[in-house]
Design a protein around this motif. Structure first.
Motif, PDB file in Angstrom:
ATOM      1  N   GLY A 101     -12.750  -3.336   5.410  1.00  0.00           N
ATOM      2  CA  GLY A 101     -13.873  -4.269   5.480  1.00  0.00           C
ATOM      3  C   GLY A 101     -13.772  -5.055   4.025  1.00  0.00           C
ATOM      4  O   GLY A 101     -13.780  -6.317   4.196  1.00  0.00           O
ATOM      5  N   MET A 130     -13.003  -9.219   3.728  1.00  0.00           N
ATOM      6  CA  MET A 130     -14.023  -9.842   2.920  1.00  0.00           C
ATOM      7  C   MET A 130     -13.373 -10.736   2.014  1.00  0.00           C
ATOM      8  O   MET A 130     -13.362 -11.776   1.875  1.00  0.00           O
ATOM      9  CB  MET A 130     -15.056  -8.998   2.128  1.00  0.00           C
ATOM     10  CG  MET A 130     -16.071  -8.317   3.219  1.00  0.00           C
ATOM     11  SD  MET A 130     -17.095  -9.333   3.818  1.00  0.00           S
ATOM     12  CE  MET A 130     -18.047  -9.538   2.396  1.00  0.00           C
ATOM     13  N   TYR A 166     -14.262 -19.323   2.487  1.00  0.00           N
ATOM     14  CA  TYR A 166     -15.424 -19.552   2.118  1.00  0.00           C
ATOM     15  C   TYR A 166     -15.417 -20.509   0.569  1.00  0.00           C
ATOM     16  O   TYR A 166     -16.299 -21.371   0.603  1.00  0.00           O
ATOM     17  CB  TYR A 166     -16.335 -18.669   1.774  1.00  0.00           C
ATOM     18  CG  TYR A 166     -16.582 -18.180   3.200  1.00  0.00           C
ATOM     19  CD1 TYR A 166     -16.967 -18.689   4.291  1.00  0.00           C
ATOM     20  CD2 TYR A 166     -16.466 -16.328   3.314  1.00  0.00           C
ATOM     21  CE1 TYR A 166     -17.385 -18.063   5.461  1.00  0.00           C
ATOM     22  CE2 TYR A 166     -16.846 -15.933   4.555  1.00  0.00           C
ATOM     23  CZ  TYR A 166     -17.114 -16.780   5.757  1.00  0.00           C
ATOM     24  OH  TYR A 166     -17.228 -16.277   6.972  1.00  0.00           O
ATOM     25  N   PRO A 189     -22.404 -18.092   5.079  1.00  0.00           N
ATOM     26  CA  PRO A 189     -21.439 -17.281   5.022  1.00  0.00           C
ATOM     27  C   PRO A 189     -21.723 -15.759   4.555  1.00  0.00           C
ATOM     28  O   PRO A 189     -20.950 -15.046   4.960  1.00  0.00           O
ATOM     29  CB  PRO A 189     -20.924 -17.967   3.783  1.00  0.00           C
ATOM     30  CG  PRO A 189     -22.033 -19.085   3.153  1.00  0.00           C
ATOM     31  CD  PRO A 189     -22.903 -19.278   4.351  1.00  0.00           C
ATOM     32  N   MET A 243     -22.220 -14.120   8.132  1.00  0.00           N
ATOM     33  CA  MET A 243     -20.988 -14.051   8.809  1.00  0.00           C
ATOM     34  C   MET A 243     -20.335 -12.914   8.086  1.00  0.00           C
ATOM     35  O   MET A 243     -19.364 -12.096   8.778  1.00  0.00           O
ATOM     36  CB  MET A 243     -20.165 -15.357   8.838  1.00  0.00           C
ATOM     37  CG  MET A 243     -20.683 -16.297   9.845  1.00  0.00           C
ATOM     38  SD  MET A 243     -21.453 -15.954  11.430  1.00  0.00           S
ATOM     39  CE  MET A 243     -19.750 -15.484  12.236  1.00  0.00           C
ATOM     40  N   GLY A 244     -20.250 -12.945   6.867  1.00  0.00           N
ATOM     41  CA  GLY A 244     -19.411 -11.994   5.954  1.00  0.00           C
ATOM     42  C   GLY A 244     -19.871 -10.725   6.279  1.00  0.00           C
ATOM     43  O   GLY A 244     -19.148  -9.639   6.514  1.00  0.00           O
ATOM     44  N   ILE A 245     -21.118 -10.386   6.276  1.00  0.00           N
ATOM     45  CA  ILE A 245     -21.746  -9.137   6.368  1.00  0.00           C
ATOM     46  C   ILE A 245     -21.303  -8.629   7.844  1.00  0.00           C
ATOM     47  O   ILE A 245     -20.961  -7.478   7.979  1.00  0.00           O
ATOM     48  CB  ILE A 245     -23.055  -8.779   6.212  1.00  0.00           C
ATOM     49  CG1 ILE A 245     -23.360  -9.197   4.719  1.00  0.00           C
ATOM     50  CG2 ILE A 245     -23.793  -7.841   6.413  1.00  0.00           C
ATOM     51  CD1 ILE A 245     -24.707  -9.428   3.926  1.00  0.00           C
ATOM     52  N   LEU A 301     -18.920  -9.539   9.552  1.00  0.00           N
ATOM     53  CA  LEU A 301     -17.623  -9.067   9.832  1.00  0.00           C
ATOM     54  C   LEU A 301     -17.342  -7.790   9.125  1.00  0.00           C
ATOM     55  O   LEU A 301     -16.454  -7.061   9.761  1.00  0.00           O
ATOM     56  CB  LEU A 301     -16.780 -10.341   8.963  1.00  0.00           C
ATOM     57  CG  LEU A 301     -15.292 -10.030   8.723  1.00  0.00           C
ATOM     58  CD1 LEU A 301     -14.511 -10.169  10.159  1.00  0.00           C
ATOM     59  CD2 LEU A 301     -14.503 -11.049   7.897  1.00  0.00           C
ATOM     60  N   PHE A 302     -17.683  -7.706   8.045  1.00  0.00           N
ATOM     61  CA  PHE A 302     -17.512  -6.276   7.280  1.00  0.00           C
ATOM     62  C   PHE A 302     -17.967  -4.978   8.128  1.00  0.00           C
ATOM     63  O   PHE A 302     -17.292  -4.168   8.357  1.00  0.00           O
ATOM     64  CB  PHE A 302     -18.249  -6.268   5.969  1.00  0.00           C
ATOM     65  CG  PHE A 302     -17.941  -5.197   5.134  1.00  0.00           C
ATOM     66  CD1 PHE A 302     -16.974  -5.018   4.363  1.00  0.00           C
ATOM     67  CD2 PHE A 302     -19.171  -3.885   5.204  1.00  0.00           C
ATOM     68  CE1 PHE A 302     -17.008  -3.741   3.700  1.00  0.00           C
ATOM     69  CE2 PHE A 302     -18.974  -2.709   4.637  1.00  0.00           C
ATOM     70  CZ  PHE A 302     -17.853  -2.676   3.734  1.00  0.00           C
ATOM     71  N   ALA A 314     -15.678  -4.941  11.310  1.00  0.00           N
ATOM     72  CA  ALA A 314     -14.384  -4.255  11.038  1.00  0.00           C
ATOM     73  C   ALA A 314     -14.451  -3.080  10.831  1.00  0.00           C
ATOM     74  O   ALA A 314     -13.518  -2.486  11.456  1.00  0.00           O
ATOM     75  CB  ALA A 314     -13.903  -5.411   9.907  1.00  0.00           C
ATOM     76  N   SER A 354     -12.443 -12.164  13.236  1.00  0.00           N
ATOM     77  CA  SER A 354     -12.607 -12.781  12.002  1.00  0.00           C
ATOM     78  C   SER A 354     -11.965 -14.231  12.141  1.00  0.00           C
ATOM     79  O   SER A 354     -12.526 -15.096  11.479  1.00  0.00           O
ATOM     80  CB  SER A 354     -11.699 -11.937  10.908  1.00  0.00           C
ATOM     81  OG  SER A 354     -10.360 -11.555  11.530  1.00  0.00           O
ATOM     82  N   SER A 366     -15.095 -16.412  13.496  1.00  0.00           N
ATOM     83  CA  SER A 366     -16.307 -16.522  12.782  1.00  0.00           C
ATOM     84  C   SER A 366     -15.687 -16.974  11.296  1.00  0.00           C
ATOM     85  O   SER A 366     -16.602 -17.999  10.905  1.00  0.00           O
ATOM     86  CB  SER A 366     -16.763 -15.272  12.258  1.00  0.00           C
ATOM     87  OG  SER A 366     -15.902 -14.346  11.335  1.00  0.00           O
ATOM     88  N   ILE A 367     -14.581 -16.850  10.654  1.00  0.00           N
ATOM     89  CA  ILE A 367     -14.296 -17.522   9.521  1.00  0.00           C
ATOM     90  C   ILE A 367     -14.074 -19.011   9.849  1.00  0.00           C
ATOM     91  O   ILE A 367     -14.508 -20.034   9.008  1.00  0.00           O
ATOM     92  CB  ILE A 367     -13.034 -16.914   8.724  1.00  0.00           C
ATOM     93  CG1 ILE A 367     -13.397 -15.467   8.508  1.00  0.00           C
ATOM     94  CG2 ILE A 367     -12.598 -17.779   7.895  1.00  0.00           C
ATOM     95  CD1 ILE A 367     -12.229 -14.686   7.857  1.00  0.00           C
ATOM     96  N   TYR A 385     -16.971 -21.644   9.953  1.00  0.00           N
ATOM     97  CA  TYR A 385     -17.620 -22.200   8.647  1.00  0.00           C
ATOM     98  C   TYR A 385     -16.993 -23.630   8.287  1.00  0.00           C
ATOM     99  O   TYR A 385     -17.672 -24.518   7.674  1.00  0.00           O
ATOM    100  CB  TYR A 385     -17.094 -21.291   7.513  1.00  0.00           C
ATOM    101  CG  TYR A 385     -17.833 -21.644   6.203  1.00  0.00           C
ATOM    102  CD1 TYR A 385     -19.165 -21.610   6.227  1.00  0.00           C
ATOM    103  CD2 TYR A 385     -17.147 -21.901   5.028  1.00  0.00           C
ATOM    104  CE1 TYR A 385     -19.792 -21.858   4.839  1.00  0.00           C
ATOM    105  CE2 TYR A 385     -17.654 -22.310   3.989  1.00  0.00           C
ATOM    106  CZ  TYR A 385     -19.101 -22.237   3.738  1.00  0.00           C
ATOM    107  OH  TYR A 385     -19.750 -22.693   2.661  1.00  0.00           O
TER     108      TYR A 385
END
Lengths: 490, 490
Positions: free
Chosen positions: A74, A78, A85, B149, B152-154, B156-157, B160, B188, B191-192, B195
């Motif tokens: 993870g 990130m 980002y 962001p 989406m980041g959380i 993803l973390f 994953a 990923s 979602s990435i 952005y």
């Protein structure tokens, strides 16, 4: 009147016709049954999911490093997504930063060795294939736009076929399997893109640089944050397996002579893990080869020798597997005869498992204790001789009753026949035990010595008091854990 | 004067100084040695490369399907690259046709089952992850550009990490390992990209459609052009391993009684392939589960039962492994005593291997021959009884000399002691042989019957003359090959 599902009620009217009553209770009953069925299904489903989650949780609790691994993946994802980002980073590598993300997802493995194997394979294969594709693309472009697709297509076909074939070769399969895939992938991407994209070199460069960013990130995360070294795993697995064999041997002999309890019944099965350990040992040794020096292990630590020890452990495990099948016939042997061999057999199993445990300690502490091992092997040899002597004196026991009986030839032959048949299971058991001991001496001791030799294990300091109490024949678990912690901490 | 490499010549001048003569022959000699060394290295390198290529070639000649596989990969890649080279196709899917190429490279496996496993995993995982990513992206976009962001980041973390953890669960690992990777990858990527890219749905749609193109192409190529079915491979591997065990058993007993020759020495080692076959059997069964009905196999053919038979084969192989270690002590037993058990042992090994071969024929022809197997098992039981009787009569043989000698107690005990000790290796050998036979009856026969039951093997037509000559105890190889060809041809 009855339909097939139950009773149907009808009322006869004044005009002779009959009206069927709605069987409300019936339909209600059906609904309730359906509802119960549905409830059952839901409960069953919830229970199954719950059990699944519980099992998964136990898996992680057993080995918390698995949790850490997930967190590491993870974190790495990130970090790499920051390239998307954050404006300055994004502008640096452009839209192809997506390759860096892909690299992280595909390349991150549980062990450092696995990650390094994939990273190095990916980098080298991408570089090679990119270079080759650019070269052939240049040649093709010289021959005019009309021929270009044919030249590129044929070269792709040939290279893809040849590389795919090389994956069947065992050496290539073991070390460069992933690299072969990436080679074909990169070559086809670059060569095919070359047909439509003009700034090909920039694309190749971007792809390479993003892959390098991704792999470096993976390598850093996997080495710096709670690293799991494949080499160390192998180094711990082999003595653990040996310990299991020692336990199984002890328990099997104890069981044969009636000294079994609940715990020994469980420990008896330990050898089964060893029977099928070849694949995992080999993959660990394969990954360990890619790892840099860590803890007490150099870059060129002789991981192959661990595989040899694993092989010798398995050969003992095969013997023990056959030995355990003797347990079925343990009740066919008269107690008096069993008593005669009991102490010698128990002695041999204790001294054999002692040798195995000494060898396991040698590996896990990386300290050559030649003297201790020689003493243990000497003990085992004596136990073998003792057992052989006891077997030799068996006939005395069988014939003893004769002295007090009439010396009739028929009776003599009868008694001996009976006894020999009764003795056979025990004698087979004893000779399998001797065979196990000789395998320990011939294979295990030799392979461990080879490892100590090529791995340059340190000599024991004579002033240091030995940590392991030889008389109890048990490796002190907390000691072993301390050792592990030390090795991991370095 | 002499330097360390040879003799140095000097001339004393008139003024007392000395001049060293250039040792020209020496430097020439050195050059030649260097040249020879270089030549040697080149020749060695060429020889090594040549040997490597020869080995690789032999690998393909042994199993030409490996060559076909490489050609198939090349063809699939050529076909998919048409999407790039041909204008109308390129315009249809746009620049993301590169995903189709990638899919082909990554997904194409040797067996149909392997390809299907990867294709289905890739498709489902991409679809699921894409949908999820779009959903969460929509939620995030509702909460404003600033929070996007972070959300989406959380997510993803968390996703994953959870997916990575699920790969440790054995069931998931065996069936959905590849799908998990692709799930993280797609999530990923989508979602990435979300952005920075506005037409996200179009990207997701393009990715999914190109992946579908790639996977369909792979599935078609792998099923239609010389298919290699994992199920059929497993179906052929299991009887082949059983045949190897039968051969090893025969050769081992023949060797013990001195009937060995060059060929039997080679065949004796056959059981070793079986010892470590678990991993490959399991992966085949795993892949076979994904395969559609082919040949005589339905979609739900009981592949698990093959694994059980493999397990029972291995348990016999362990026994034979221990049996072969008896060969070291074969010369310790007096010939006269050996002769006594020879025919019974040979008989038991022949009848045991006969049972194994009948079982192998049952599997490979998918025909239940209950009667034949029962007869063979009956033969084996009789052979066990015969051997046990012969062992029973051993003491007669040992005591016989006594009748002609003085009946002194000391001598009696001495003679019996000597004989029992000499007999022990033979008796152990015989009881291991009996153990092997009982494992064949208890494990192998039972597991094969289970397979015949659950795989709905056909009953033999009583009017068809049996193809296999029972008296020679050999599976007719050409028959087996015909059968294979038939199954493959369907």
């Amino acid at each position: 009147m009855a339909n097939k599902n139950g009773v149907e009620w009808s009322i006869r009217m004044g005009d002779g016709s009959s009206m069927v009553l709605e069987s409300e209770p019936e339909s209600k009953y059906r609904m309730m049954r359906l509802w119960d069925h549905f409830k059952g299904l839901v409960i069953q489903f919830v229970i199954r999911v719950w059990m699944f989650l519980k099992k998964a949780w136990d898996l992680g609790v057993d080995d918390p490093r698995k949790f850490f691994h997930c967190l590491k993946v993870g974190v790495a994802l990130m970090l790499v997504s920051l390239f998307y980002y954050m404006r300055p980073l994004y502008d640096g590598v452009g839209g192809s930063s997506i390759w860096a993300v892909m690299t992280v997802v595909v390349v991150f493995e549980y062990t450092v060795g696995g990650t390094l194997y994939k990273c190095l394979n990916r980098m080298c294969a991408t570089f090679l294939a990119g270079l080759l594709a650019l070269g052939i693309h240049w040649i093709a472009s010289q021959s005019g736009h009309h021929f270009e697709p044919y030249i590129m297509g044929i070269s792709l076909f040939l290279l893809a076929s040849a590389t795919t074939f090389s994956r069947f070769i065992p050496v290539v399969k073991a070390r460069f399997d992933y690299g072969c895939t990436i080679f074909i992938l990169t070559y086809s991407l670059v060569s095919i893109s070359g047909y439509r994209v003009d700034h090909l070199i920039q694309i190749a460069h971007e792809r390479l640089s993003t892959i390098i960013i991704g792999t470096c990130l993976c390598i850093m995360t996997s080495i710096l944050v709670f690293p799991v070294w494949a080499g160390l795993e192998l180094h711990l697995l082999i003595p653990r397996n040996m310990e299991k064999i020692a336990q199984s041997l002890d328990c099997c002999v104890a069981d044969y002579f009636g000294h079994d309890n609940e715990e020994s019944k469980k420990n008896l099965q330990g050898y089964k893990c060893v029977l099928n350990s070849k694949a995992s040992e080999e993959s660990m040794a394969n990954f360990a080869r890619w790892e840099p020096a860590h803890g007490d292990f150099n870059f060129r630590h002789p991981w192959k020798n661990y595989l040899k020890i694993g092989m010798s452990s398995r050969s003992c495990a095969y013997c023990i597997e056959t030995l355990t099948s003797c347990l079925d016939s343990k009740n066919q042997v008269p107690e008096s005869i069993k008593k005669h061999l009991e102490s010698a057999c128990m002695n041999l199993s204790t001294s054999s498992s002692n040798v195995i445990r000494e060898l396991a300690t040698t590996i896990s502490t990386m300290t050559r204790s030649t003297m201790k091992i020689n003493m243990a092997v000497e003990d085992m040899r004596n136990a073998i001789l003792e057992l052989q002597n006891d077997i030799k004196s068996l006939p005395d026991l069988l014939i003893q009753p004769l002295d007090h009986k009439e010396k009739n030839d028929v009776v003599l032959s009868e008694i001996t026949v009976m006894s020999l048949l009764e003795v056979i299971p025990l004698v087979s058991f004893a000779s399998l035990l001797i065979e196990t001991a000789s395998r320990i001496e011939e294979n295990m001791v030799k392979t461990v010595e080879e490892l100590a030799e090529s791995g340059k294990f340190k000599q024991p300091k004579s002033e240091v008091k030995p940590k392991h109490n030889q008389t109890t024949n048990k490796i002190n678990v907390s000691d072993e854990e301390n050792m592990t912690a030390q090795v991991q901490g370095v």
